[in-house]
Design an enzyme around this catalytic site. Structure first.
Site, PDB file in Angstrom:
ATOM      1  N   ASP A  18       0.914  -1.286  -0.060  1.00 26.96           N
ATOM      2  CA  ASP A  18       0.032  -0.218   0.029  1.00 26.96           C
ATOM      3  C   ASP A  18       0.735   1.101  -0.050  1.00 26.96           C
ATOM      4  O   ASP A  18       1.663   1.242   0.739  1.00 26.96           O
ATOM      5  CB  ASP A  18      -0.894   0.064   1.413  1.00 26.96           C
ATOM      6  CG  ASP A  18      -2.032   0.820   1.097  1.00 26.96           C
ATOM      7  OD1 ASP A  18      -2.090   1.875   0.265  1.00 26.96           O
ATOM      8  OD2 ASP A  18      -2.876   0.687   1.951  1.00 26.96           O
ATOM      9  N   ASP A 108      -3.256   2.480  -5.846  1.00 26.63           N
ATOM     10  CA  ASP A 108      -2.185   2.561  -5.168  1.00 26.63           C
ATOM     11  C   ASP A 108      -1.780   1.075  -3.893  1.00 26.63           C
ATOM     12  O   ASP A 108      -1.318   1.391  -3.215  1.00 26.63           O
ATOM     13  CB  ASP A 108      -2.102   3.840  -4.352  1.00 26.63           C
ATOM     14  CG  ASP A 108      -3.217   3.675  -3.244  1.00 26.63           C
ATOM     15  OD1 ASP A 108      -4.197   2.886  -3.352  1.00 26.63           O
ATOM     16  OD2 ASP A 108      -3.241   4.655  -2.364  1.00 26.63           O
ATOM     17  N   GLU A 109      -2.684   0.233  -4.387  1.00 25.24           N
ATOM     18  CA  GLU A 109      -2.514  -0.884  -3.604  1.00 25.24           C
ATOM     19  C   GLU A 109      -2.638  -2.234  -4.201  1.00 25.24           C
ATOM     20  O   GLU A 109      -3.161  -2.275  -5.335  1.00 25.24           O
ATOM     21  CB  GLU A 109      -3.442  -0.805  -2.336  1.00 25.24           C
ATOM     22  CG  GLU A 109      -4.812  -0.712  -2.632  1.00 25.24           C
ATOM     23  CD  GLU A 109      -5.763  -0.740  -1.495  1.00 25.24           C
ATOM     24  OE1 GLU A 109      -5.389  -1.682  -0.448  1.00 25.24           O
ATOM     25  OE2 GLU A 109      -6.537   0.033  -1.453  1.00 25.24           O
TER      26      GLU A 109
END
Length: 406
Positions: A18, A108-109
């Site tokens: 993350d 973003d993860e």
DNA sequence: TCTGGGGTCCTAGGACCC
DNA sequence: TCTGGGGTCCTAGGACCC
């Protein structure tokens, strides 16, 4: 799509990676004068806050006014979506270089399954440490990694470990880790569900776990209830799935409260349709359902949708559907005023796929041979080396067959 | 200085089909 | 003529996530 092996895991080998305060971190990376400063991305509503700003209590999704009350010295920058998209690609390149089993969750993860890499790359913890170093060196961003036996625990672990952290959940200590956590940590528990649970004095995961399933379903509904029951009991059999594709593409624009000039809405809609159809064509997708999204001056929302007879990425076809949907909402817009206009295209498929329907009456499934023969026929006919999405359509089996270059 | 911009999944009713 | 069970698709809305 490829699904990693689904045997019951005994070791902690799923990573949840993350990026920390992603948009704000990209801004600080690209502008040295922002480093060490409280930074807010987005003026109207906070899209992302740097950790320096979070220290003042600023949170994502706050209004700009609230954020500046808490942190008047914050530097506000407009979002640069393309920069974030580029940074995301660079990070995912590092993920893909680490293991073939990567499942992206958002910009973003991602989950990474590193279970089979012990001989080549070392323990999950060693792999995660190297991953964090590489992302920092090669992309200039910090990531937090949670490691556990299941996806859910890995995600919880990264949430507990951030910022810039690494946390392994020992398979022998999972319940001890899980039970004291606040209910908000459970996946799928947002404000509404958390309020429902807190209203009956349930505040930890352990307390939810001790509730009978039927009671939980009565509180939060069937689907959510079953999910929460399973997660609270640490049951999460989901595997890391590679090759998932986005199921909708959309864009929206906030309009402010000022009165709109005649034709202004049409022009804005035109711009949004252009943007979305451009992105559709860029990703070689076509869509069939057009969803127009409205928000009014009183912040109530509505959507209107229309399903086209055939999938398309054609600007004028989609614009035509949007115009009709906008017209159907015209009286409400005149009455209440409009503050947001948006468009999503769903029901997506590959632009170069051929849709086929094979009658079930011509197929038999007892040993699969007839099905295989039918699929061979499809391959022969279309020169395709792979068969895409298969689904049932009435009494036919529908196939989406990607047309691959020779 | 009140209110982004991108998504996913679930529910529920009605139309329609066999 | 009436009743029905089982299923899909479409539309609209809601909750949730980053």
């Amino acid at each position: 799509m490829f699904v990693s092996t689904s045997y019951e895991r005994t070791t902690a080998s799923i990573l949840h990676a993350d990026l920390d305060a992603f948009y704000a971190s990209v801004e600080q990376r690209d502008a040295p004068e922002l480093r060490g400063q409280p930074v807010l991305v987005g003026g109207g509503v906070v899209l992302a806050a740097s950790y320096e700003a979070k220290a003042f209590g600023v949170r994502t999704a706050m209004t700009g006014g609230q954020a500046r009350d808490l942190c008047p010295q914050a530097i506000v920058v407009p979002p640069r979506m393309e920069a974030y998209s580029d940074a995301s690609k660079a990070v995912f390149d590092v993920f893909d270089d680490t293991t073939p089993l990567v499942e992206g969750l958002s910009i973003d993860e991602a989950f990474l399954d590193v279970g089979g890499l012990a001989r080549i790359s070392g323990t999950p913890q060693q792999i995660a440490t190297r991953l964090r170093e590489r992302v920092a060196e090669e992309v200039g961003l910090n990531i937090t990694v949670g490691i556990a036996r299941t996806k859910f625990l890995a995600k919880v672990a990264s949430g507990v470990a951030k910022p810039d952290g690494l946390l392994v959940v020992d398979p022998n200590g999972e319940l001890e880790f899980l039970r004291p956590l606040p209910v908000e940590r459970l996946w799928g528990v947002g404000n509404v569900t958390a309020e429902k649970l807190r209203a009956v004095e349930l505040s930890t995961v352990g307390e939810v776990a001790d509730l009978p399933l039927d009671t939980l379903i009565g509180l939060v509904g069937v689907a959510t209830g079953r999910k929460l029951h399973a997660l609270a009991h640490n049951r999460d059999p989901r595997s890391v799935v590679v090759g998932k594709r986005r199921s909708s593409i959309g864009s929206q624009r906030a309009l402010g409260r000022k009165p709109k000039k005649p034709g202004e809405l049409d022009a804005i809609l035109r711009g949004i349709v252009d943007r979305v159809t451009h992105r559709l064509r860029q990703s070689d997708r076509v869509g069939r359902t057009v969803v127009v999204r409205f928000r009014f001056d009183d912040y109530t929302r509505s959507t209107r949708s229309y399903t086209l007879p055939e999938s398309t990425a054609d600007t004028s076809l989609i614009l035509g559907a949007c115009d009709r949907l906008l017209d159907s909402m015209a009286p409400t817009i005149a009455e209440k005023g409009i503050t947001l206009l948006g468009l999503s295209i769903t029901n997506l498929s590959d632009a170069d796929a051929v849709q086929l329907a094979l009658p079930f009456s011509e197929l038999a499934f007892s040993d699969g041979t007839e099905l295989d023969a039918a699929l061979d026929g499809v391959r022969d006919k279309f020169g395709s080396s792979s068969i895409g999405r298969a689904n049932t359509v009435g009494r036919d089996m529908g196939l989406s067959v990607p047309m691959l270059p020779d």
